[in-house]
Design a protein around this motif. Sequence first.
Motif, PDB file in Angstrom:
ATOM      1  N   LEU A   1       0.834  -1.201   0.000  1.00  0.00           N
ATOM      2  CA  LEU A   1       0.000   0.000   0.000  1.00  0.00           C
ATOM      3  C   LEU A   1       0.873   1.257   0.000  1.00  0.00           C
ATOM      4  O   LEU A   1       0.587   2.231  -0.693  1.00  0.00           O
ATOM      5  N   GLU A   2       1.943   1.236   0.781  1.00  0.00           N
ATOM      6  CA  GLU A   2       2.847   2.400   0.826  1.00  0.00           C
ATOM      7  C   GLU A   2       3.472   2.653  -0.541  1.00  0.00           C
ATOM      8  O   GLU A   2       3.591   3.796  -0.985  1.00  0.00           O
ATOM      9  N   LYS A   3       3.864   1.565  -1.207  1.00  0.00           N
ATOM     10  CA  LYS A   3       4.516   1.696  -2.512  1.00  0.00           C
ATOM     11  C   LYS A   3       3.552   2.326  -3.514  1.00  0.00           C
ATOM     12  O   LYS A   3       3.913   3.271  -4.244  1.00  0.00           O
ATOM     13  N   ALA A   4       2.327   1.832  -3.524  1.00  0.00           N
ATOM     14  CA  ALA A   4       1.345   2.348  -4.493  1.00  0.00           C
ATOM     15  C   ALA A   4       1.022   3.816  -4.204  1.00  0.00           C
ATOM     16  O   ALA A   4       0.899   4.626  -5.130  1.00  0.00           O
ATOM     17  N   LEU A   5       0.909   4.162  -2.926  1.00  0.00           N
ATOM     18  CA  LEU A   5       0.537   5.543  -2.577  1.00  0.00           C
ATOM     19  C   LEU A   5       1.712   6.509  -2.733  1.00  0.00           C
ATOM     20  O   LEU A   5       1.506   7.708  -2.946  1.00  0.00           O
ATOM     21  N   ALA A   6       2.936   5.984  -2.613  1.00  0.00           N
ATOM     22  CA  ALA A   6       4.102   6.851  -2.822  1.00  0.00           C
ATOM     23  C   ALA A   6       4.162   7.273  -4.281  1.00  0.00           C
ATOM     24  O   ALA A   6       4.549   8.402  -4.599  1.00  0.00           O
ATOM     25  N   ALA A   7       3.750   6.353  -5.188  1.00  0.00           N
ATOM     26  CA  ALA A   7       3.733   6.678  -6.614  1.00  0.00           C
ATOM     27  C   ALA A   7       2.647   7.702  -6.910  1.00  0.00           C
ATOM     28  O   ALA A   7       2.853   8.638  -7.683  1.00  0.00           O
ATOM     29  N   ARG A   8       1.489   7.529  -6.290  1.00  0.00           N
ATOM     30  CA  ARG A   8       0.397   8.475  -6.496  1.00  0.00           C
ATOM     31  C   ARG A   8      -0.528   8.416  -5.289  1.00  0.00           C
ATOM     32  O   ARG A   8      -1.096   7.361  -4.985  1.00  0.00           O
ATOM     33  N   PHE A   9      -0.664   9.559  -4.595  1.00  0.00           N
ATOM     34  CA  PHE A   9      -1.443   9.572  -3.360  1.00  0.00           C
ATOM     35  C   PHE A   9      -2.909   9.844  -3.700  1.00  0.00           C
ATOM     36  O   PHE A   9      -3.389  10.973  -3.601  1.00  0.00           O
ATOM     37  N   ALA A  10      -3.612   8.800  -4.119  1.00  0.00           N
ATOM     38  CA  ALA A  10      -5.030   8.926  -4.485  1.00  0.00           C
ATOM     39  C   ALA A  10      -5.682   7.557  -4.311  1.00  0.00           C
ATOM     40  O   ALA A  10      -5.014   6.530  -4.470  1.00  0.00           O
ATOM     41  N   PRO A  11      -6.979   7.525  -4.002  1.00  0.00           N
ATOM     42  CA  PRO A  11      -7.651   6.237  -3.788  1.00  0.00           C
ATOM     43  C   PRO A  11      -7.510   5.310  -5.002  1.00  0.00           C
ATOM     44  O   PRO A  11      -7.316   4.105  -4.850  1.00  0.00           O
ATOM     45  N   GLU A  12      -7.538   5.912  -6.225  1.00  0.00           N
ATOM     46  CA  GLU A  12      -7.473   5.079  -7.439  1.00  0.00           C
ATOM     47  C   GLU A  12      -6.135   4.345  -7.540  1.00  0.00           C
ATOM     48  O   GLU A  12      -6.044   3.298  -8.188  1.00  0.00           O
ATOM     49  N   ALA A  13      -5.097   4.915  -6.914  1.00  0.00           N
ATOM     50  CA  ALA A  13      -3.779   4.276  -6.984  1.00  0.00           C
ATOM     51  C   ALA A  13      -3.788   2.906  -6.315  1.00  0.00           C
ATOM     52  O   ALA A  13      -2.897   2.087  -6.544  1.00  0.00           O
ATOM     53  N   LEU A  14      -4.806   2.647  -5.491  1.00  0.00           N
ATOM     54  CA  LEU A  14      -4.846   1.376  -4.770  1.00  0.00           C
ATOM     55  C   LEU A  14      -5.659   0.311  -5.509  1.00  0.00           C
ATOM     56  O   LEU A  14      -5.714  -0.837  -5.063  1.00  0.00           O
ATOM     57  N   ALA A  15      -6.269   0.694  -6.616  1.00  0.00           N
ATOM     58  CA  ALA A  15      -7.059  -0.281  -7.369  1.00  0.00           C
ATOM     59  C   ALA A  15      -6.134  -1.407  -7.818  1.00  0.00           C
ATOM     60  O   ALA A  15      -5.079  -1.163  -8.393  1.00  0.00           O
ATOM     61  N   GLY A  16      -6.517  -2.624  -7.533  1.00  0.00           N
ATOM     62  CA  GLY A  16      -5.728  -3.774  -7.976  1.00  0.00           C
ATOM     63  C   GLY A  16      -4.520  -4.088  -7.119  1.00  0.00           C
ATOM     64  O   GLY A  16      -3.808  -5.044  -7.383  1.00  0.00           O
ATOM     65  N   VAL A  17      -4.256  -3.291  -6.084  1.00  0.00           N
ATOM     66  CA  VAL A  17      -3.112  -3.610  -5.204  1.00  0.00           C
ATOM     67  C   VAL A  17      -3.544  -4.730  -4.255  1.00  0.00           C
ATOM     68  O   VAL A  17      -4.548  -4.610  -3.548  1.00  0.00           O
ATOM     69  N   ALA A  18      -2.814  -5.822  -4.277  1.00  0.00           N
ATOM     70  CA  ALA A  18      -3.194  -6.981  -3.457  1.00  0.00           C
ATOM     71  C   ALA A  18      -2.518  -6.897  -2.092  1.00  0.00           C
ATOM     72  O   ALA A  18      -1.324  -6.658  -1.993  1.00  0.00           O
TER      73      ALA A  18
END
Lengths: 156, 264
Positions: free
Chosen positions: B214-231
């Motif tokens: 989750l940290e990796k995905a949000l560091a790339a882009r801090f938005a709820p959509e950035a978490l779509a598909g993150v397992a």
Amino acid sequence: MPAISLKLNGRSVTAEVEARTLLVELLRERLGLTGTHVGCDTSQCGACTVHVDGRSVKSCTMLAVEADGREVTTIEGLAAADGTLSPVQAAFREHHGLQCGFCTPGMVMSATELVRRNPGAGEREIREWLEGNLCRCTGYHNIVKAVQAAAQTGRG
Amino acid sequence: MQNFGFQKPRDLAAAVAAAKKAPEGKYLGGGQSLLPVMKLGLAAPSELIALSGLAELKGVRVEGKELVIGAGTTHAEVAASAEVKKAIPALADLAGHIGDPQVRNRGTLGGSLAHDDPSADYPAAVLALGATVVTDRRRIAADAFFQGMFQTALAPDEVITAVRFPLPEKAAYAKFPHPASKFALVGVFVARGAGGVRVAVTGAGPSVHRSAPLEKALAARFAPEALAGVAVPAGGLQNDPFGSAEYRAHLVAVMARRAVAACG
């Protein structure tokens, strides 16, 4: 045994208690104030709610020794000396906010803190505030109505 | 409950001195975790050393870029504090949803952290905000403080005196509470600040922990959509009658999205 003194429903009380004595045990078993109930004994149901220095607390999850030097109010201390009910008590009667009555002392003590702190509280705030008080009879509806009516008077 | 000795020291030094003399003793904060545990017979301290009333543990203030909260501050006080609401509103919001009003009137920040229940709310805030736990003898970084289920870096006679929270740019907490206890079945605290993006998860595992995916995905882009598909992997998460590990892993992702959305 530790000796403690507290102000209980406006009167000074001193008692010697074991350290492990819970506040609710002191109230019910030593001082005969059985209006405060024990339901779950695990700080979830709220039947044992009393006020300590004006804040509602679960007396099954507080040591009596921690009440030393504090002001404690129980359900017996809410009505006036002549028996006139407090606004919250009167509203519970008026709006039929109880059935079996087991949870009622805790409900009234909890609601009294809310009404004093947040006069004019709305339904949502009341339902959130009463999260720590469980009732198995009423479905809460008339309890919330009662508290709302008391909140509108602006006095606990 | 087994009986015990009870002491109410006048100051912090006296409290620590009393604890050093009582190897089987415990400090008592607001008692909302310790007393239930003692009633169940899961702890039987020889001595309780009450910390209530110690002036050294009180107070809320902003010092430079940090919000400092005394360990003896109750959840109700944190929730109502104008300073906390202004500095880190997510923290006031979290404190205002711990347990119920009666628990919040007694329970304290320091007590919650020292007890370190794997479903408690405060550990998620302390870990995600990269806070520093201040004790009577040292400062402990959040990453080193939480060491496992009910395990912290504290020595048996060590007292938490305050917690220093760096002010974040954005922060929010989202929890899925157990409907009876209000403990987090899963709670996720998300923060973005000088230390980058940090995501702390409580309730889901045996201990509060950070979520690398989750940290990796949000560091790339801090938005709820950035978490779509993150397992979020279910391995190591709690499996109990309240929820399977897979269900909790799913909830972690959902709560994280809600927390990021709440950051605005």
